[in-house]
Design a protein around this motif. Structure first.
Motif, PDB file in Angstrom:
ATOM      1  N   LEU A   5     -12.653  30.729 -16.922  1.00 51.98           N
ATOM      2  CA  LEU A   5     -13.130  30.565 -18.298  1.00 51.98           C
ATOM      3  C   LEU A   5     -13.067  29.097 -18.688  1.00 51.98           C
ATOM      4  N   ILE A   6     -14.196  28.555 -19.152  1.00 54.19           N
ATOM      5  CA  ILE A   6     -14.276  27.155 -19.575  1.00 54.19           C
ATOM      6  C   ILE A   6     -14.356  27.096 -21.098  1.00 54.19           C
ATOM      7  N   VAL A   7     -13.466  26.317 -21.702  1.00 57.12           N
ATOM      8  CA  VAL A   7     -13.389  26.204 -23.163  1.00 57.12           C
ATOM      9  C   VAL A   7     -14.085  24.916 -23.609  1.00 57.12           C
ATOM     10  N   GLY A 104     -14.186  15.763 -29.835  1.00 61.84           N
ATOM     11  CA  GLY A 104     -14.304  16.874 -30.783  1.00 61.84           C
ATOM     12  C   GLY A 104     -13.198  17.902 -30.668  1.00 61.84           C
ATOM     13  N   VAL A 105     -12.661  18.074 -29.469  1.00 57.91           N
ATOM     14  CA  VAL A 105     -11.659  19.121 -29.249  1.00 57.91           C
ATOM     15  C   VAL A 105     -10.390  18.883 -30.056  1.00 57.91           C
ATOM     16  N   MET A 106     -10.160  17.654 -30.472  1.00 57.15           N
ATOM     17  CA  MET A 106      -8.924  17.353 -31.186  1.00 57.15           C
ATOM     18  C   MET A 106      -8.886  17.986 -32.570  1.00 57.15           C
ATOM     19  N   TRP A 107     -10.047  18.439 -33.037  1.00 54.05           N
ATOM     20  CA  TRP A 107     -10.101  19.115 -34.332  1.00 54.05           C
ATOM     21  C   TRP A 107     -10.110  20.636 -34.202  1.00 54.05           C
ATOM     22  N   ASP A 108     -10.707  21.177 -33.156  1.00 46.55           N
ATOM     23  CA  ASP A 108     -10.804  22.647 -33.127  1.00 46.55           C
ATOM     24  C   ASP A 108     -10.049  23.332 -31.987  1.00 46.55           C
ATOM     25  N   PHE A 109      -9.398  22.571 -31.104  1.00 46.15           N
ATOM     26  CA  PHE A 109      -8.596  23.195 -30.047  1.00 46.15           C
ATOM     27  C   PHE A 109      -7.142  23.471 -30.439  1.00 46.15           C
ATOM     28  N   ILE A 115      -7.738  31.564 -28.832  1.00 43.72           N
ATOM     29  CA  ILE A 115      -7.867  31.001 -27.484  1.00 43.72           C
ATOM     30  C   ILE A 115      -6.486  30.713 -26.895  1.00 43.72           C
ATOM     31  N   GLN A 116      -5.526  30.330 -27.731  1.00 37.55           N
ATOM     32  CA  GLN A 116      -4.157  30.172 -27.249  1.00 37.55           C
ATOM     33  C   GLN A 116      -3.645  31.480 -26.657  1.00 37.55           C
ATOM     34  N   GLN A 117      -3.924  32.584 -27.323  1.00 38.45           N
ATOM     35  CA  GLN A 117      -3.474  33.891 -26.844  1.00 38.45           C
ATOM     36  C   GLN A 117      -4.148  34.268 -25.530  1.00 38.45           C
ATOM     37  N   ILE A 118      -5.428  33.918 -25.402  1.00 39.12           N
ATOM     38  CA  ILE A 118      -6.148  34.170 -24.150  1.00 39.12           C
ATOM     39  C   ILE A 118      -5.489  33.390 -23.010  1.00 39.12           C
ATOM     40  N   GLY A 135      -8.992  17.557 -23.412  1.00 37.86           N
ATOM     41  CA  GLY A 135      -8.851  19.011 -23.360  1.00 37.86           C
ATOM     42  C   GLY A 135      -7.413  19.481 -23.454  1.00 37.86           C
ATOM     43  N   ILE A 136      -6.469  18.591 -23.140  1.00 41.88           N
ATOM     44  CA  ILE A 136      -5.047  18.947 -23.245  1.00 41.88           C
ATOM     45  C   ILE A 136      -4.694  19.392 -24.656  1.00 41.88           C
ATOM     46  N   ALA A 137      -5.495  18.992 -25.642  1.00 35.04           N
ATOM     47  CA  ALA A 137      -5.237  19.396 -27.031  1.00 35.04           C
ATOM     48  C   ALA A 137      -5.181  20.914 -27.160  1.00 35.04           C
ATOM     49  N   GLY A 138      -5.899  21.618 -26.286  1.00 33.15           N
ATOM     50  CA  GLY A 138      -5.870  23.076 -26.319  1.00 33.15           C
ATOM     51  C   GLY A 138      -4.590  23.664 -25.786  1.00 33.15           C
ATOM     52  N   LEU A 139      -3.830  22.890 -25.010  1.00 33.41           N
ATOM     53  CA  LEU A 139      -2.570  23.374 -24.438  1.00 33.41           C
ATOM     54  C   LEU A 139      -1.375  23.086 -25.333  1.00 33.41           C
ATOM     55  N   LEU A 140      -1.515  22.141 -26.252  1.00 36.70           N
ATOM     56  CA  LEU A 140      -0.367  21.633 -27.002  1.00 36.70           C
ATOM     57  C   LEU A 140       0.443  22.716 -27.705  1.00 36.70           C
ATOM     58  N   ASN A 141      -0.228  23.681 -28.318  1.00 33.16           N
ATOM     59  CA  ASN A 141       0.479  24.663 -29.131  1.00 33.16           C
ATOM     60  C   ASN A 141       0.533  26.059 -28.519  1.00 33.16           C
TER      61      ASN A 141
END
Length: 229
Positions: A5-7, A104-109, A115-118, A135-141
């Motif tokens: 899966l690509i985010v 852009g990912v820094m605002w919506d990731f 998506i965190q739950q996925i 993209g690491i912004a999606g992993l932070l939380n």
């Protein structure tokens, strides 16, 4: 065979600033091509689903390989026009998740809980959580059932603070990914600015900058092939 899966981001501009951003094209296409060429299927998801904008600056770094993938009807339709929404995703269908970057990912990731739950479920199922650059912004939380941050205690890399300064975007971003990762207990590692670099620590695979998407993909394929073998 389970899929990857690509985010991707839905963000068009730098917060309230009238300056365009979005997906860094090569970070999606270079990764996706290697995954597909290795025989794995991919899906694309974004926080809102639907349209994914491109960072116009990323179009300056296009080679024939990126252009061919970008022009394909599959990528145009499934990634840029009709990306899936989180509620259309069953985590059990995937063996890995990959967060592509672009400012852009820094605002919506960072705060997208679905998506965190996925990602957390894929990780708990023994799958891989991967990212490149911003993209690491999606992993932070992302947190595990123990309430511990996923990246805590793991070696990771991402776009560094110094690279952000060199890019001239340090005053536009809402935070620095490197500092945010370190605050969450990650063991941050890096190489020279804008050099290809990816690192694996267990089920986490991360790349430093836009030139590291292929390295992340190669590491992931190596691990997926081992699981099958």
């Amino acid at each position: 065979m389970k899929k990857v899966l690509i985010v991707l981001t839905n963000t068009l501009k730098y917060g309230t600033k009238n300056e365009a951003t979005g997906l860094w094209l090569g970070e999606a296409t270079e990764f996706a091509k290697i995954i597909q060429d290795a025989g794995y299927k991919i899906d694309y998801v974004s926080p809102k689903g639907g349209f994914v904008p491109l960072d116009p600056r990323s179009m300056k770094y296009i080679d024939d390989e990126i252009m061919d993938f970008y022009e394909s009807e599959d990528f145009q339709n499934r990634a840029l026009r009709n990306s899936l929404a989180p509620d259309e995703i069953d985590p059990d269908d995937y063996t890995a998740i990959y967060y592509a970057g672009g400012h852009g990912v820094m605002w919506d990731f960072p705060n997208n809980i679905p998506i965190q739950q996925i990602a957390s479920k894929i990780y708990q199922n023994g799958g891989f959580v991967t990212s490149v650059c911003h993209g690491i912004a999606g992993l932070l939380n992302i947190k595990l059932p123990s309430n511990k941050y996923l990246i805590s205690g793991h070696k990771i890399t991402c776009f560094t603070k110094s690279e952000e300064v060199l890019a001239g975007k340090n005053k536009l971003v809402p935070f620095f990914n490197q500092i945010a990762a370190e605050k969450r207990g990650a063991d941050f590692v890096k190489k020279r600015a804008y050099r290809e670099y990816a690192i694996q620590d267990g089920q986490l695979i991360t790349g430093q900058n836009p030139f590291s998407a292929k390295a992340v993909a190669r590491l992931l394929v190596k691990n997926l092939n081992k699981k099958i073998g």
